[in-house]
Design a protein around this motif. Structure first.
Motif, PDB file in Angstrom:
ATOM      1  N   UNK A  40      32.997  16.255  86.602  1.00 19.96           N
ATOM      2  CA  UNK A  40      33.447  15.535  87.796  1.00 19.96           C
ATOM      3  C   UNK A  40      34.425  16.371  88.608  1.00 19.96           C
ATOM      4  N   UNK A  41      35.331  17.065  87.923  1.00 18.32           N
ATOM      5  CA  UNK A  41      36.306  17.883  88.638  1.00 18.32           C
ATOM      6  C   UNK A  41      35.620  19.037  89.356  1.00 18.32           C
ATOM      7  N   UNK A  42      34.682  19.695  88.707  1.00 16.68           N
ATOM      8  CA  UNK A  42      33.968  20.805  89.349  1.00 16.68           C
ATOM      9  C   UNK A  42      33.147  20.300  90.535  1.00 16.68           C
ATOM     10  N   UNK A  43      32.521  19.149  90.388  1.00 12.36           N
ATOM     11  CA  UNK A  43      31.765  18.581  91.506  1.00 12.36           C
ATOM     12  C   UNK A  43      32.670  18.319  92.704  1.00 12.36           C
ATOM     13  N   UNK A 136      26.669  22.408  86.153  1.00 12.62           N
ATOM     14  CA  UNK A 136      25.966  22.799  84.932  1.00 12.62           C
ATOM     15  C   UNK A 136      26.594  24.046  84.309  1.00 12.62           C
ATOM     16  N   UNK A 137      26.983  24.987  85.148  1.00 10.45           N
ATOM     17  CA  UNK A 137      27.643  26.201  84.653  1.00 10.45           C
ATOM     18  C   UNK A 137      28.938  25.844  83.930  1.00 10.45           C
ATOM     19  N   UNK A 138      29.735  24.984  84.532  1.00  7.12           N
ATOM     20  CA  UNK A 138      31.000  24.591  83.909  1.00  7.12           C
ATOM     21  C   UNK A 138      30.766  23.921  82.558  1.00  7.12           C
ATOM     22  N   UNK A 139      29.782  23.044  82.486  1.00  3.48           N
ATOM     23  CA  UNK A 139      29.496  22.374  81.223  1.00  3.48           C
ATOM     24  C   UNK A 139      29.050  23.381  80.166  1.00  3.48           C
ATOM     25  N   UNK A 156      38.229  23.362  78.631  1.00  2.00           N
ATOM     26  CA  UNK A 156      38.068  22.757  79.952  1.00  2.00           C
ATOM     27  C   UNK A 156      38.711  23.616  81.039  1.00  2.00           C
ATOM     28  N   UNK A 157      39.841  24.249  80.718  1.00  2.00           N
ATOM     29  CA  UNK A 157      40.538  25.079  81.699  1.00  2.00           C
ATOM     30  C   UNK A 157      39.658  26.254  82.124  1.00  2.00           C
ATOM     31  N   UNK A 158      39.045  26.932  81.163  1.00  2.00           N
ATOM     32  CA  UNK A 158      38.160  28.058  81.478  1.00  2.00           C
ATOM     33  C   UNK A 158      36.902  27.564  82.177  1.00  2.00           C
ATOM     34  N   UNK A 159      36.371  26.440  81.717  1.00  2.00           N
ATOM     35  CA  UNK A 159      35.117  25.921  82.280  1.00  2.00           C
ATOM     36  C   UNK A 159      35.264  25.560  83.753  1.00  2.00           C
ATOM     37  N   UNK A 160      36.414  25.059  84.148  1.00  2.00           N
ATOM     38  CA  UNK A 160      36.625  24.707  85.554  1.00  2.00           C
ATOM     39  C   UNK A 160      36.921  25.947  86.390  1.00  2.00           C
ATOM     40  N   UNK A 458      44.924  23.209  85.391  1.00  2.00           N
ATOM     41  CA  UNK A 458      43.897  22.732  86.324  1.00  2.00           C
ATOM     42  C   UNK A 458      44.482  22.580  87.733  1.00  2.00           C
ATOM     43  N   UNK A 459      45.694  22.073  87.810  1.00  2.00           N
ATOM     44  CA  UNK A 459      46.320  21.933  89.123  1.00  2.00           C
ATOM     45  C   UNK A 459      46.471  23.274  89.819  1.00  2.00           C
ATOM     46  N   UNK A 460      46.837  24.313  89.065  1.00  2.00           N
ATOM     47  CA  UNK A 460      46.914  25.644  89.646  1.00  2.00           C
ATOM     48  C   UNK A 460      45.575  26.134  90.147  1.00  2.00           C
ATOM     49  N   UNK A 461      44.502  25.819  89.412  1.00  2.00           N
ATOM     50  CA  UNK A 461      43.160  26.200  89.857  1.00  2.00           C
ATOM     51  C   UNK A 461      42.808  25.541  91.181  1.00  2.00           C
ATOM     52  N   UNK A 462      43.153  24.282  91.319  1.00  2.00           N
ATOM     53  CA  UNK A 462      42.894  23.552  92.568  1.00  2.00           C
ATOM     54  C   UNK A 462      43.682  24.169  93.721  1.00  2.00           C
ATOM     55  N   UNK A 463      44.949  24.451  93.492  1.00  2.00           N
ATOM     56  CA  UNK A 463      45.792  25.002  94.560  1.00  2.00           C
ATOM     57  C   UNK A 463      45.291  26.378  94.997  1.00  2.00           C
TER      58      UNK A 463
END
Length: 754
Positions: A40-43, A136-139, A156-160, A458-463
């Motif tokens: 959901x986050x990657x989407x 799909x890649x993230x999963x 999850x951190x690496x996957x996102x 994850x927040x850092x990835x978003x920013x």
């Protein structure tokens, strides 16, 4: 944080639990909730590039090659034609089996092509399909990291992060869709093969995932599968697990048929195609340096890599960016985990190491070119290791020393970014400050509330993603064609005007050059595969294969355009008589000719043609009389043959009924390119098929044949071999799976010591 002596390396049967969320009593819901949250986050993050650039996923090759052809293929599949191996109306770009990149054998691709055909907007379709593959890649990355023992939160951190690394986002997702589709399945192949080798998954699953990776059609996907197998063989050899090595080899053998099915047609067409790259050289194009790859955490770093623009000295996007936390947090990680578990992580180290060596290697090696393409596999191998090490938590002893190292890392990264493009100094300063702030936040969160560390990362990835998209809204290292993307509007503008097979003589330079760019650039001409979305049968098609006979005769470039300086003019070659007699325009059953006026201002209409339209940009000529044999592709019959019927059963088969009206050998010419794989039978007896003018199919009717039926059929070279080998591979996979099921009753006979 105190340390203890290193225990013997034992890979856990289940991933290591490092906090309450990963504890065995955490409940089964977390096993579903965490990967679901990743998806959901990657989407959601995949929508961010669209905020300032609605055509982000409809860019360069995605616009010129992939998405419009997906639309056409989806329509073909809805008509009941799967797999669509040949598209006669795309001419040089129509040998879909040999092109490989469309993955016509891949069922997931086929389902997506149907989806694209139903959406009606190419830009929207590109965004939907690519978001799906990013998810799909993230999963897949998440499952792979968990297989190696990473905690749920660190996996999850690496996957996102990985789907939004610089190359994957700006090249694979934005433009080179075939690369994204192939790379997506690599983590699944790796995960399933390793689990199967350890006796924890039936062998049929890696067989299926391997099929999806290879039939995606990109040779880099096949290369990645081979490197993954190499890594696993090394890993199990180091661990002394001979049975696991045997299982890896057997599972690998089951996948051979997929490679034969996909790539034998490509190799089988080498005699008539212009596909190059079979060389070993280094022209520095898209070749990163080691420092480019190592500076993977600076979101403003634009590497000094030669791209496609003339005179290019650097890229315009952060192509070697991986994740913000990789380098800044390196000083805070417990690298003793790697020392204790290096044997079980050897597969990831081999994959990452092999790809790192290739990434900084020569620009061309056989059919593989532009080694920047390989950097995402470096990040995949590194990501697995990081997920495992990160899952052990952060070390906070010797805090001053770690702060100093982190500060030095950020300063060096900032300096390298400044040296690559000093003009972006304000961005580099913001990036350095952001990395320092995010790192400090992660450490503080770990000290005070460890369970929230994943949220901080994850927040850092978003920013950082928001920052990159703000600074770099599109990939200017490739071409933004800015094609129209409403299928209905495209067909309204072209389908009625350009009827029948359309031959376009145009050069995209006159569209891209501001001094000659029309007010409505795509009102009269399209390039690449856009005519396939318009529903126009056109010789203008994007192709990586090409047909050298047609290309040489008509001086066509790889985009289906024409060199402005070409002599003699393509128009003359198209309309002059051939050795057979009729012109190529007649033999190709061309009904409409579109000529860009800057190339040829007033083309004289050949006999039987008229000027149907003329405006500031183009002259459109149309055939006055209808062509004979409208139900098939037959374009010429010699005077001693009388054709009574010509019916095209489908794209690959045609039946011609004829009678002989004179002595001598007869001749039939078809508006089909003579790709290898054509066979012909007259009354059930084989007759030769040869290449005629412009690369067209010619069948000679022997003198003694008084009449009957000619059956012309095309099948790609190697397809039968591939299908038979896949069938054999499936039987082996099922046999291995059956053995696994029986052996589970006696784990000691089958299982590897875990």
């Amino acid at each position: 944080m105190t340390t203890v002596s290193d225990p013997p390396e034992v890979e856990p049967a289940t991933p290591v639990a490092t906090d309450a969320s990963d504890a065995p009593d955490g409940g089964r819901w977390r096993a579903v909730a965490v990967p679901l949250g990743v998806c959901l986050l990657v989407a959601a993050l995949a929508l961010i590039p669209l905020l300032g650039n609605r055509t982000f996923y409809f860019w360069d090759d995605s616009a010129a090659q992939f998405v419009p052809m997906w639309n056409a293929l989806g329509e073909r599949i809805l008509e009941g034609n799967w797999p669509p191996l040949l598209d006669l109306d795309a001419w040089m770009g129509g040998n879909l089996a040999a092109e490989a990149l469309f993955g016509v054998w891949n069922p997931v691709n086929a389902a997506n092509y149907v989806l694209v055909a139903s959406l009606g907007d190419l830009a929207v379709a590109g965004a939907v399909v690519k978001t799906e593959f990013l998810v799909l890649l993230a999963l897949g990355v998440y499952l792979l990291c968990r297989e190696y023992g990473a905690a749920r939160w660190s996996a999850s951190v690496i996957a996102v992060a990985l789907p939004f690394s610089g190359f994957t986002l700006y090249f694979e997702a934005s433009t080179w869709a075939a690369g994204l589709m192939a790379f997506t399945w690599v983590p699944y192949v790796w995960w399933s093969v390793r689990r199967s080798a350890r006796g924890r998954m039936l062998a049929v699953w890696p067989f299926l995932f391997g099929g999806l990776a290879i039939t995606a059609g990109n040779p880099y996907g096949l290369l990645a599968v081979c490197v993954v197998f190499l890594g696993l063989l090394v890993e199990f050899a180091l661990r002394g697990q001979r049975r696991a090595i045997l299982r890896v080899l057997l599972v690998g053998l089951t996948m051979v048929g997929f490679a034969l099915l996909v790539f034998l047609p490509l190799l089988g067409n080498s005699s008539v195609s212009w596909r190059g790259g079979n060389s070993l050289r280094n022209d520095r194009q898209l070749v990163p340096t080691l420092s480019d790859v190592l500076n993977m955490s600076m979101p403003s770093f634009v590497p000094s890599i030669t791209s496609f623009a003339p005179g290019s000295i650097r890229m315009t996007v952060p192509a070697t960016y991986f994740a913000w936390f990789v380098l800044p947090l390196a000083a805070w990680l417990d690298w003793g985990v790697l020392r204790r578990r290096w044997r079980s992580l050897a597969g990831a180290l081999v994959v990452g190491g092999c790809y790192l060596a290739a990434t900084v290697g020569p620009s061309n090696l056989w059919m593989f070119r532009w080694p920047l393409r390989l950097v995402e596999c470096v990040f995949l191998g590194l990501g697995v290791v990081l997920a495992v090490v990160l899952g052990a938590g952060l070390r906070t002893d010797h805090a001053r020393r770690r702060i100093a190292v982190t500060a030095l890392v950020i300063l060096v990264s900032g300096y390298l970014a400044f040296a690559a493009w000093p003009k972006l100094s304000p961005r580099h300063l913001v990036s350095m400050g952001l990395l320092a702030l995010l790192t400090a936040t992660a450490v503080v969160v770990f000290l005070r509330a460890r369970r929230w560390l994943a949220v901080a990362l994850h927040g850092g990835t978003v920013v950082t993603l928001l920052l990159m998209i703000t600074w770099f809204p599109g990939n200017r290292d490739v071409t933004n064609h800015d094609f129209p993307h409403s299928v209905a509007a495209i067909r309204h503008d072209f389908a009625e005007r350009y009827q029948g097979t359309t031959f376009q003589i145009a050069d995209p330079w006159f569209i891209s050059n501001p001094s000659t760019r029309p007010a409505e650039p795509w009102r009269d001409v399209l390039f690449g595969n856009m005519y396939r979305a318009a529903g126009v049968a056109s010789t203008t098609a994007y192709t990586g294969m090409g047909n050298r006979f047609m290309a040489e005769e008509l001086m066509l470039t790889y985009l289906g355009g024409v060199h402005a300086q070409a002599k003699p003019p393509t128009y003359e070659r198209l309309t002059r008589p051939t050795p057979v007699g009729p012109s190529l325009a007649d033999l190709m059953r061309v009904n409409t000719i579109v000529v860009q006026r800057p190339l040829l201002d007033s083309p004289p209409p050949p006999a039987g043609w008229r000027v149907a339209e003329r405006n500031d940009a183009v002259t459109v000529l149309r055939r006055e009389a209808p062509l004979p044999w409208p139900d098939g592709r037959l374009s010429f019959a010699s005077a001693n043959l009388r054709v009574t019927a010509d019916v095209k059963d489908h794209q690959r088969t045609e039946n011609v009924r004829f009678e002989r009206s004179g002595a001598g050998q007869g001749q039939l010419v078809f508006a089909r390119l003579a790709w290898p794989g054509y066979t012909a039978q007259v009354n059930g007896v084989d007759v030769p098929v040869r290449t005629g003018p412009g690369g067209l199919v010619v069948v000679d009717i022997p003198d003694g044949v008084r009449g009957g039926e000619l059956r012309l059929h095309w099948s790609p070279p190697g397809v039968t071999v591939g299908l038979v080998t896949i069938g054999a591979g499936l039987l082996v996979a099922l046999a291995l799976s059956g053995y696994q099921l029986r052996s589970r009753r006696h784990p000691a006979r089958f299982g590897v010591s875990e």
